[in-house]
Design an enzyme around this catalytic site. Structure first.
Site, mmCIF file in Angstrom:
data_model
loop_
_atom_site.group_PDB
_atom_site.id
_atom_site.type_symbol
_atom_site.label_atom_id
_atom_site.label_comp_id
_atom_site.label_asym_id
_atom_site.label_seq_id
_atom_site.Cartn_x
_atom_site.Cartn_y
_atom_site.Cartn_z
ATOM 1 N N ARG A 178 7.440 7.504 -51.216
ATOM 2 C CA ARG A 178 6.962 6.982 -52.511
ATOM 3 C C ARG A 178 7.718 7.644 -53.661
ATOM 4 N NH1 ARG A 178 0.700 7.105 -53.332
ATOM 5 N NH2 ARG A 178 1.257 5.747 -55.066
ATOM 6 N N CYS A 234 0.703 12.969 -59.316
ATOM 7 C CA CYS A 234 0.732 12.215 -58.056
ATOM 8 C C CYS A 234 0.660 10.740 -58.424
ATOM 9 C CB CYS A 234 -0.412 12.647 -57.137
ATOM 10 S SG CYS A 234 -2.055 12.464 -57.869
#
Length: 278
Positions: A178, A234
């Site tokens: 990611r 995040c």
């Protein structure tokens, strides 16, 4: 109070009157799973706080997928849960400490230092044969007064201003694929904040789901300087929290959470996006 405590530590203090045990189990994409698990079985005396209903604010155009709650609203919720400024709070989950660390960070953000995460969470507790039940006791509301620690938080404009600045390190806590922008299962754009380095949050725990020792955390972040300002993010500000905790274990003192994180960053069209390795 230590940031992480063992299940044996909690067992010895299970019924102390100044402690509140909080079950934070939550499964992304299955919003009722955590509460259902709590209602089926939990550590005796534990209350339940939900990531999205209790520990996040209302969704808006900006702020990310799990926006920070308004401090006054959050303080009222803690008071309703029986948490006062003097209460010792022990948080646990079954997600490697991610959800419990969110509560740990939020309480500290409101000035409450007496909060800790149960190492290994509910799974370690149950596997050890320690007591569990499905009882839900009556919660006696308390008084909670917030003293917001603004220095713990980075807003989007802080991140924008500090892009490429010397003495500032951005840590992306998501899984490497990611971070590199190869996959993005949750947000509308893939990649990372330019200049950010990748430290996957699950590397803060070992194969048994226990937080690593302070020495092991220091090794994870051995390339960083304690004099630097560290901004951690995040996808939505949740799984960055165990990295914040790990950095504290490692002795870093100037650590901020970008609470809106990637899902907030990409809500501003002018914000740049990077892909690949830095």
């Amino acid at each position: 109070m230590e940031s992480v405590v063992s299940i044996k530590w909690l067992l010895a203090r299970l019924y102390e009157s100044d402690a509140v045990i909080v079950d934070c189990r939550f499964v992304l994409g299955q919003p009722d799973a955590g509460r259902e698990a709590y209602e089926q079985s939990h550590i005796p005396g534990a209350i339940y706080l939900d990531l999205e209903r209790d520990l996040s604010g209302e969704l808006d155009e900006h702020g990310g997928r799990h926006p920070l709650p308004d401090p006054a609203t959050l303080a009222r919720r803690f008071a309703q849960a029986g948490i006062s400024n003097e209460t010792r709070v022990i948080a646990y989950d079954s997600q490697g400490g991610a959800m419990a660390s969110r509560l740990w960070w939020l309480l500290r953000y409101l000035g409450h230092e007496q909060v800790t995460v149960l190492n290994g969470g509910f799974d370690a507790w149950r596997e050890a044969g320690f007591p569990v039940n499905a009882d839900q006791h009556v919660i006696i509301p308390a008084s909670f007064y917030a003293e917001v620690q603004h220095g713990m938080l980075a807003e989007v404009y802080d991140v924008q201003d500090k892009l490429g600045a010397s003495g500032v390190v951005m840590i992306d806590s998501r899984e490497p694929a990611r971070y590199r922008g190869e996959v993005e299962p949750l947000d509308k754009a893939a990649g990372h904040i330019p200049g950010a380095i990748n430290r996957f949050w699950k590397d803060s725990i070992d194969e048994q789901g226990q937080f690593k020792s302070a020495e092991a955390q220091k090794e994870r972040f051995a390339d960083l300087d304690n004099a630097e300002e560290i901004i951690v993010y995040c996808g939505s500000g949740v799984t960055a929290c165990p990295n914040v905790l790990a950095l504290q274990q490692a002795g870093f003192t100037n650590v901020k959470l970008y609470a809106g994180s990637w899902s907030d960053w990409i809500s501003y069209e002018e914000n740049p996006i990077a892909v690949g390795e830095e």
